[in-house]
Motif scaffolding. Sequence first.
Motif, PDB file in Angstrom:
ATOM      1  N   ARG A 124      33.985  38.275  31.769  1.00 41.55           N
ATOM      2  CA  ARG A 124      32.969  38.165  32.837  1.00 41.55           C
ATOM      3  C   ARG A 124      33.576  37.708  34.143  1.00 41.55           C
ATOM      4  N   ARG A 125      34.349  36.626  34.072  1.00 46.36           N
ATOM      5  CA  ARG A 125      34.799  35.947  35.295  1.00 46.36           C
ATOM      6  C   ARG A 125      36.112  36.480  35.834  1.00 46.36           C
ATOM      7  N   TRP A 126      37.012  36.860  34.922  1.00 41.91           N
ATOM      8  CA  TRP A 126      38.367  37.215  35.349  1.00 41.91           C
ATOM      9  C   TRP A 126      38.645  38.697  35.154  1.00 41.91           C
ATOM     10  N   GLY A 127      37.660  39.427  34.638  1.00 45.22           N
ATOM     11  CA  GLY A 127      37.843  40.860  34.426  1.00 45.22           C
ATOM     12  C   GLY A 127      38.941  41.162  33.420  1.00 45.22           C
ATOM     13  N   TRP A 128      39.151  40.235  32.481  1.00 43.14           N
ATOM     14  CA  TRP A 128      40.223  40.419  31.486  1.00 43.14           C
ATOM     15  C   TRP A 128      39.619  40.528  30.094  1.00 43.14           C
ATOM     16  N   ASP A 129      39.846  41.654  29.430  1.00 42.37           N
ATOM     17  CA  ASP A 129      39.283  41.794  28.078  1.00 42.37           C
ATOM     18  C   ASP A 129      40.375  41.789  27.007  1.00 42.37           C
TER      19      ASP A 129
ATOM     20  N   ARG B  52      40.831  34.500  43.207  1.00 41.49           N
ATOM     21  CA  ARG B  52      40.764  35.183  41.911  1.00 41.49           C
ATOM     22  C   ARG B  52      41.797  34.573  40.976  1.00 41.49           C
ATOM     23  N   PHE B  53      41.321  34.057  39.856  1.00 41.13           N
ATOM     24  CA  PHE B  53      42.243  33.555  38.841  1.00 41.13           C
ATOM     25  C   PHE B  53      42.743  34.723  38.003  1.00 41.13           C
ATOM     26  N   VAL B  54      44.052  34.766  37.802  1.00 37.55           N
ATOM     27  CA  VAL B  54      44.655  35.829  36.980  1.00 37.55           C
ATOM     28  C   VAL B  54      45.246  35.173  35.730  1.00 37.55           C
ATOM     29  N   PRO B  55      44.714  35.476  34.545  1.00 38.08           N
ATOM     30  CA  PRO B  55      45.289  34.886  33.323  1.00 38.08           C
ATOM     31  C   PRO B  55      46.735  35.363  33.153  1.00 38.08           C
TER      32      PRO B  55
END
Length: 392
Positions: free
Chosen positions: A85-90, A221-224
Motif C-alpha cells: 500500500r505505502r511503498w508500492g512493493w509487493d 518516498r521510502f524504498v525498501p
Amino acid sequence: MSGLLSGARTSVNPLRQLTIEQLRQRTSLKWREYPDDVLPLWVAEMDVPLAEPVARAITDAVARGDTGYPAGTAYPQAVAEFAARRWGWDGLAVERTALVPDVMHGVVEALRLVTEPGDAVIVNCPVYPPFYESVAHAGRRIVEAPLGEDLRIDLAALEEAFRRTRAGGRPAAYLLCSPHNPTGVVHSAAELTAIAGLAQRHGVRVVADEIHAPVVAGGARFVPYLSVQGAENGLSLVSASKGWNLAGLRGGLLVAGPAAAGDLARVPFGVSVSTSHLGVIAHTAAFRDGGEWLDALLTGLDDNRRLLAAQLAEHLPAVRYQPGQATCLAWLDCRALGLGDDPAAVFLDRGRVALNSGLAFGTGGAGHVRLNLATAPELIIEAVHRMTSAIG
Ligand SMILES: Cc1ncc(COP(=O)(O)O)c(C=O)c1O
C-alpha cells in the motif's frame, strides 16, 4: 486519563493530545531518567496516546487472556500489505520472515547469520549508538564509513570500507540504517541500488535496519532495501515500534531476500518464540489498521520540523539544522556555539533540557545533539528557549 486507555481519535494530531502533567505520570525511560525540572526530548519515545486500533487489539487480547506464545503469520501479512500500500512493493514474502523479539535483537541475529565472531560490520557514522554496543556484544568488529558533509551516504567511503574489510577474504556485513538515525535522511532508490551493486561486487552482506520506514514524510518516498535490484541476498528488519510508539510492546520482523532464505532458516526456534505475543498483536494492528493515525502523526512531525527550524533561526542561528524527511529526530550541529564536544551536557546542566549527546553516535558526532521532535509544539518552543538560556 481514561481517554488515554480508549486511544487517540484518528485524524487529530496525536502530538497535541497530552499535557505535560499527563506525560510526567509516565513511568517509561524518557520521562523517568531525569528530574522533573528537566524537559526530556531525548530517547525515541513519542509523546502520543496509543493509536485506537492498537489499544483495542491489546485490550481485547488481555480480556481474552490471550497472553501465550506467538503463532501464525498475521504480523508478516500485515507488514506485506502495508509495504504494498505505502511503498508500492509487493515482494515481501511471508514465508521468508521470522519473528524476532525486537529490532536490535533481530539485527544481532541477522549479523550472526552472515558473519563469524571477529568479522567486520560496517556502519555509516554518526549513527544510532546501540549499533556499536550490539555489534561489540555479538563479538563483531565495527568499521566506520562516515556520512558525507551533506549527511548522505558517501558511496566512495563505503566502497573503500568494503574493499578494506574484504581484503583478507573474511566475511563482512554492512549494517544500513534506512531511513537514517539521527539525520532523518531517506535514502533514494539510486543510492540503494548503488549500495546493492557495491555489496555484490565486494561480497559484503547487507543487513538493513528499517525500523523508521513508516515515519517518512508524505512528500518523500521510502524504498525498501530488498526491493532494489541486486539486493536479493539482503536481510532487513522492520517493526511498528517507532511509527506507533510501541517500544513497550516489543516485536520485530526479520525479512530475507530470495537469496537469503537459507540463512533465515538457521534462525533458532527460540528466537522467534521469545517474541512477545502481545507485542505481535500490537504491531500487527498498527501495520494493518493504524494508517490514518500514522498520517496524522506524520503531518504533526512535519509541522514540528518547520517549527524547530524557525525557532532555531530566530533564537539560535548558529545551530545548523538540515531537516530530514523521516524519523522523529532532529540532528543539530552546535559546533559554532563553542560549547565543546558535548553541548548536550551544557544544555542539560544550564538549560534543564535533555537531548542526546552526539558523542555516542560515533565519529562525526562531537559538537552535535539529537532532539526528539515527537512532542507538542509548545514543548519544541520551550526546548529552544531552554537551549538559548543555557548559552546566554
Ligand atoms: C535505527 C534504530 N534501530 C533500532 C531501534 C530500537 O528498536 P527495538 O527497540 O525494536 O530494538 C531504534 C530505536 O530508536 C532505532 O532508532
